[in-house]
Design an enzyme around this catalytic site. Structure first.
Site, PDB file in Angstrom:
ATOM      1  N   GLY A  16     -28.672-165.608 -51.120  1.00 16.80           N
ATOM      2  CA  GLY A  16     -29.897-165.576 -50.512  1.00 16.80           C
ATOM      3  C   GLY A  16     -29.903-164.686 -49.328  1.00 16.80           C
ATOM      4  N   SER A  17     -29.072-163.785 -49.206  1.00 19.41           N
ATOM      5  CA  SER A  17     -28.831-162.901 -47.767  1.00 19.41           C
ATOM      6  C   SER A  17     -30.296-162.062 -47.813  1.00 19.41           C
ATOM      7  CB  SER A  17     -27.563-162.294 -47.575  1.00 19.41           C
ATOM      8  OG  SER A  17     -27.647-161.080 -48.793  1.00 19.41           O
ATOM      9  N   ARG A  69     -36.663-168.543 -73.384  1.00 16.39           N
ATOM     10  CA  ARG A  69     -37.034-167.869 -72.388  1.00 16.39           C
ATOM     11  C   ARG A  69     -38.432-167.882 -72.011  1.00 16.39           C
ATOM     12  NH1 ARG A  69     -33.515-163.967 -70.057  1.00 16.39           N
ATOM     13  NH2 ARG A  69     -31.793-163.427 -71.323  1.00 16.39           N
ATOM     14  N   LEU A  97     -36.493-160.850 -66.748  1.00 15.33           N
ATOM     15  CA  LEU A  97     -38.019-161.317 -67.090  1.00 15.33           C
ATOM     16  C   LEU A  97     -38.421-160.599 -68.415  1.00 15.33           C
ATOM     17  CD1 LEU A  97     -39.223-161.425 -63.456  1.00 15.33           C
ATOM     18  CD2 LEU A  97     -38.642-163.446 -64.619  1.00 15.33           C
ATOM     19  N   HIS A 113     -32.129-153.657 -56.185  1.00 15.11           N
ATOM     20  CA  HIS A 113     -31.003-153.319 -57.120  1.00 15.11           C
ATOM     21  C   HIS A 113     -29.920-152.471 -56.240  1.00 15.11           C
ATOM     22  CE1 HIS A 113     -28.941-152.707 -60.844  1.00 15.11           C
ATOM     23  NE2 HIS A 113     -28.659-151.394 -60.433  1.00 15.11           N
ATOM     24  N   VAL A 148     -35.545-152.708 -68.003  1.00 18.70           N
ATOM     25  CA  VAL A 148     -34.956-153.323 -67.017  1.00 18.70           C
ATOM     26  C   VAL A 148     -34.626-152.161 -66.080  1.00 18.70           C
ATOM     27  CG1 VAL A 148     -32.680-154.564 -66.129  1.00 18.70           C
ATOM     28  CG2 VAL A 148     -34.111-155.325 -68.193  1.00 18.70           C
ATOM     29  N   GLU A 178     -29.311-153.020 -47.977  1.00 18.92           N
ATOM     30  CA  GLU A 178     -30.610-153.876 -48.578  1.00 18.92           C
ATOM     31  C   GLU A 178     -31.308-154.561 -47.728  1.00 18.92           C
ATOM     32  OE1 GLU A 178     -28.976-156.077 -52.117  1.00 18.92           O
ATOM     33  OE2 GLU A 178     -27.399-154.894 -52.241  1.00 18.92           O
TER      34      GLU A 178
HETATM   35  C1  GRF Z   1     -27.597-158.189 -54.146  1.00 16.54           C
HETATM   36  O1  GRF Z   1     -26.824-157.332 -53.957  1.00 16.54           O
HETATM   37  C2  GRF Z   1     -28.601-157.683 -54.857  1.00 16.54           C
HETATM   38  O2  GRF Z   1     -29.054-156.379 -54.979  1.00 16.54           O
HETATM   39  C3  GRF Z   1     -28.227-157.871 -56.494  1.00 16.54           C
HETATM   40  O3  GRF Z   1     -27.651-159.277 -56.015  1.00 16.54           O
HETATM   41  C4  GRF Z   1     -27.145-159.321 -54.841  1.00 16.54           C
HETATM   42  C5  GRF Z   1     -27.888-160.621 -54.183  1.00 16.54           C
HETATM   43  O4  GRF Z   1     -27.535-161.007 -52.909  1.00 16.54           O
HETATM   44  N1  GRF Z   1     -29.364-157.990 -57.335  1.00 16.54           N
HETATM   45  P1  GRF Z   1     -28.294-162.222 -51.971  1.00 16.54           P
HETATM   46  O5  GRF Z   1     -28.438-163.236 -53.152  1.00 16.54           O
HETATM   47  O6  GRF Z   1     -29.495-161.755 -51.678  1.00 16.54           O
HETATM   48  O7  GRF Z   1     -27.202-162.277 -50.936  1.00 16.54           O
END
Ligand code: GRF
Length: 194
Positions: A16-17, A69, A97, A113, A148, A178
């Site tokens: 969850g960063s 699913r 999804l 991503h 995807v 990110e």
């Molecule tokens: C991130 O690198 C995101 O791009 C990928 O998974 C990771 C998730 O990191 N899809 P976090 O849980 O947000 O810390």
């Protein structure tokens, strides 16, 4: 002012960063969105704690509790019903999804991503970037469509690949970007919707 903000649902599966970067962005009064709910497909992950530390409703819909699913996605749809969500933000959400879910939210789901899409769709991006000897990589925030990692790109950030990089070192460099890219992308998506 608050009423005009876009209501976000953030979907997570772990650390969850990126969720934290969105929580921090939403603390700014002028930011055009707020997080109404956090949904995890796994129980007890650190991201759920981050949500409750920020007083955001946090829901778990465990994919293992559902046989198909479609059942899992229906449970997520039901969980979202009360929140008047405008935009779903996938932030490290590790379930694909299906069109059943995606087609109910046209242009209303975005994802982050860790590569410069359309290059390196899928998993293990950093390992593959290093194996290919690339000198640059990055991250992409994009709209989600049934294919995807294929929807329209909102924001990309680039980083260099450095001599001696490991997948972890590269992941950490990309992750910093990110955390900048995701809040920026949501602000842009809000403008596009206005
Ligand atoms: C991130 O690198 C995101 O791009 C990928 O998974 C990771 C998730 O990191 N899809 P976090 O849980 O947000 O810390």
């Amino acid at each position: 002012m608050d009423d005009k903000k876009l209501n976000l649902a953030v979907f997570i599966s772990g650390r969850g960063s990126n969720l934290q970067s969105l929580i921090d962005a939403c603390r700014d009064e002028g930011y055009p969105a707020k997080i109404s709910v956090v949904l995890s497909n796994k129980p007890d992950v650190p991201g759920l704690q981050k949500a409750s530390d920020a007083n955001i409703p946090a829901i778990t819909v465990h994919h293992k509790d559902h046989n198909t699913r479609e059942d899992f996605e229906n449970a997520m749809l039901a969980a979202l019903k009360d929140y008047e969500i405008d935009l779903i933000c996938l932030a490290g959400f590790m379930r694909i999804l299906t069109p059943h879910f995606v087609n109910q939210w046209p242009g209303q789901i975005i994802n982050i991503h860790p590569s410069l899409l359309p290059d390196y769709k899928g998993t293990n991006t950093h390992e593959r970037v290093l194996a290919d000897g690339k000198t640059e990589t990055g991250c992409t925030v994009h709209y989600v469509v049934p294919d995807v990692d294929s929807g329209a790109i909102i924001v990309q950030k680039r980083v260099p690949v450095l001599e001696g990089d490991t997948p972890d070192a590269l992941a950490a460099r990309v992750l910093e970007q990110e955390h900048i890219a995701y809040p920026e992308a949501i602000a842009l998506a809000v403008k596009e919707k206005a």
